[in-house]
Enzyme design. Sequence first.
Site, PDB file in Angstrom:
ATOM      1  N   ASP A 111       0.835  -1.201   0.000  1.00 45.08           N
ATOM      2  CA  ASP A 111       0.000   0.000   0.000  1.00 45.08           C
ATOM      3  C   ASP A 111       0.873   1.256   0.000  1.00 45.08           C
ATOM      4  O   ASP A 111       1.975   1.253   0.568  1.00 45.08           O
ATOM      5  CB  ASP A 111      -0.906   0.016   1.249  1.00 45.08           C
ATOM      6  CG  ASP A 111      -2.054  -0.988   1.111  1.00 45.08           C
ATOM      7  OD1 ASP A 111      -2.265  -1.517   0.000  1.00 45.08           O
ATOM      8  OD2 ASP A 111      -2.720  -1.252   2.132  1.00 45.08           O
TER       9      ASP A 111
ATOM     10  N   ALA B 266       8.152   4.631   6.962  1.00 49.21           N
ATOM     11  CA  ALA B 266       8.020   3.253   6.470  1.00 49.21           C
ATOM     12  C   ALA B 266       6.837   2.593   7.160  1.00 49.21           C
ATOM     13  O   ALA B 266       6.310   3.104   8.162  1.00 49.21           O
ATOM     14  CB  ALA B 266       9.300   2.480   6.757  1.00 49.21           C
ATOM     15  N   LYS B 267       6.440   1.478   6.599  1.00 52.74           N
ATOM     16  CA  LYS B 267       5.267   0.754   7.126  1.00 52.74           C
ATOM     17  C   LYS B 267       5.395   0.470   8.615  1.00 52.74           C
ATOM     18  O   LYS B 267       4.420   0.519   9.363  1.00 52.74           O
ATOM     19  CB  LYS B 267       5.082  -0.572   6.378  1.00 52.74           C
ATOM     20  CG  LYS B 267       4.834  -0.417   4.893  1.00 52.74           C
ATOM     21  CD  LYS B 267       3.381  -0.061   4.577  1.00 52.74           C
ATOM     22  CE  LYS B 267       3.242   0.634   3.234  1.00 52.74           C
ATOM     23  NZ  LYS B 267       3.694  -0.126   2.083  1.00 52.74           N
ATOM     24  N   ARG B 268       6.606   0.169   9.070  1.00 48.32           N
ATOM     25  CA  ARG B 268       6.770  -0.215  10.476  1.00 48.32           C
ATOM     26  C   ARG B 268       6.549   0.966  11.439  1.00 48.32           C
ATOM     27  O   ARG B 268       6.522   0.785  12.647  1.00 48.32           O
ATOM     28  CB  ARG B 268       8.161  -0.823  10.705  1.00 48.32           C
ATOM     29  CG  ARG B 268       9.279   0.137  10.428  1.00 48.32           C
ATOM     30  CD  ARG B 268      10.654  -0.413  10.741  1.00 48.32           C
ATOM     31  NE  ARG B 268      11.643   0.535  10.270  1.00 48.32           N
ATOM     32  CZ  ARG B 268      12.092   0.622   9.021  1.00 48.32           C
ATOM     33  NH1 ARG B 268      11.663  -0.229   8.130  1.00 48.32           N
ATOM     34  NH2 ARG B 268      12.966   1.549   8.669  1.00 48.32           N
TER      35      ARG B 268
END
Length: 323
Positions: free
Chosen positions: A33, A255-257
Site C-alpha cells: 500500500d 516506512a510501514k513499520r
Amino acid sequence: MPAEPATAKAEPAPAKAETGPGSGRFAPSPSGDLHLGNLRTGLLAWLFARSTGRGFLLRVEDLDRVKKGAAQRQLEDLAAIGLDWDPPVVWQSQRLPLYETALERLTTAGLTYECFCTRKEIQQAVTAPHGPMGAYPGTCRNLTEAQRRQRRAEGRPAALRLRAEVTEFTVTDLLLGEYRGAVDDLVLRRGDGTPAYNLAVVVDDAEQGIDQVVRGDDLLPSTPRQAYLATLLGLRVPEYAHVPLVLNPAGQRLAKRDGAVTLRDRIELGETPAQVLCALAASLGYSDAKTPSDLLKRFRPDTLPREPWRLDPNGLLQPSACP
Ligand code: GLU
C-alpha cells in the site's frame, strides 16, 4: 539542460509529434500500500501537472517488487483522496518490447556490454580506494570476446550495462536548481532478463509524452543517469521536480513499520480520506483544502516547503485544520 559531449548516440527514436504541453505522471512500484509519503508525492505530481495544463498519467512499475493486488489498491487509494488521471493506466510488465527495442538501438550504437560480475564482486571492487561511491568500476567493460565466451560457458548470467562516455551529467530541477551527479555504466537489463528501472523509466517517460517528472528526492541521484540515457537515445529530457520525503519522528524515511501510515490504517483510526487529503495539504502549507481541486487553485510551487515533513503516525493528522 546543458548539452554535454556524447560521441556515440543511438539512432534517435522516431519522434512523437510534440503538440502542446505533455503530461506529468506518478509511477508507483506495486510493492504494497502507498504510505502517506507516497500519497503526498502523488498529490504533488498531480498538482504540478494540472497547474501547468498537463495531462496526468499513472504508470505501474511492476517489473520488480510486485505484491499481488497492490497496484489495484494503490489506484483506489489515489482515487479516494480525490486524484484523477488520464487513461489508460500503463503497466511496465506489458511493455517489454519497447525496452528491448531501446536496448537494441543502444547495442547497435556500441553503447552496451555484457557484465558477468556478481553483486559481491562489485561490492568488493567499489570499496577499493578511488572508486566513486556506489559506481560500477567497469570490471567487464573491456573483456575480450574470448573472455566473454569463457564466462558464458561457465554459465554466468550476463547483465547488460551502458558503456557510458561521461562520468557526470547535469540536470535542472524546478525546486533544487542545477544538480550534477555521477553517471556510471548502469545496468540496463538485469542478469535475469528484466529491464532495469533506469532504462524502463526513460523509455516510458518519453514514449508516454511525459515532459514533467515529479517524484521523491530519494531518486535525485538516479536523475543524471536517466537524463544522460535519454540523451543517448535521442529522447527529450523531461523537466524534474524532486520533492522532500516524509520522515518519522526519529528523522528516518517513513516506512510501514512506523505505525498507521497508509490511508487504510488512517481510516481504521477513524479518519476520512478527505481528512487525510486535508492533512497532506496542510503539510504543504495549505490549510482547509477539502479536495485536490481546492488546492489546485492556490498551488504555488515556489512556496513549497523544502524540508521533509516530520510526521508522527501515532498521532491524529492535524484534526483541527481539517473537516
Ligand atoms: N517506481 C519508483 C518508486 O516507486 C518511482 C519511479 C519514478 O518516479 O521515477 O520508487
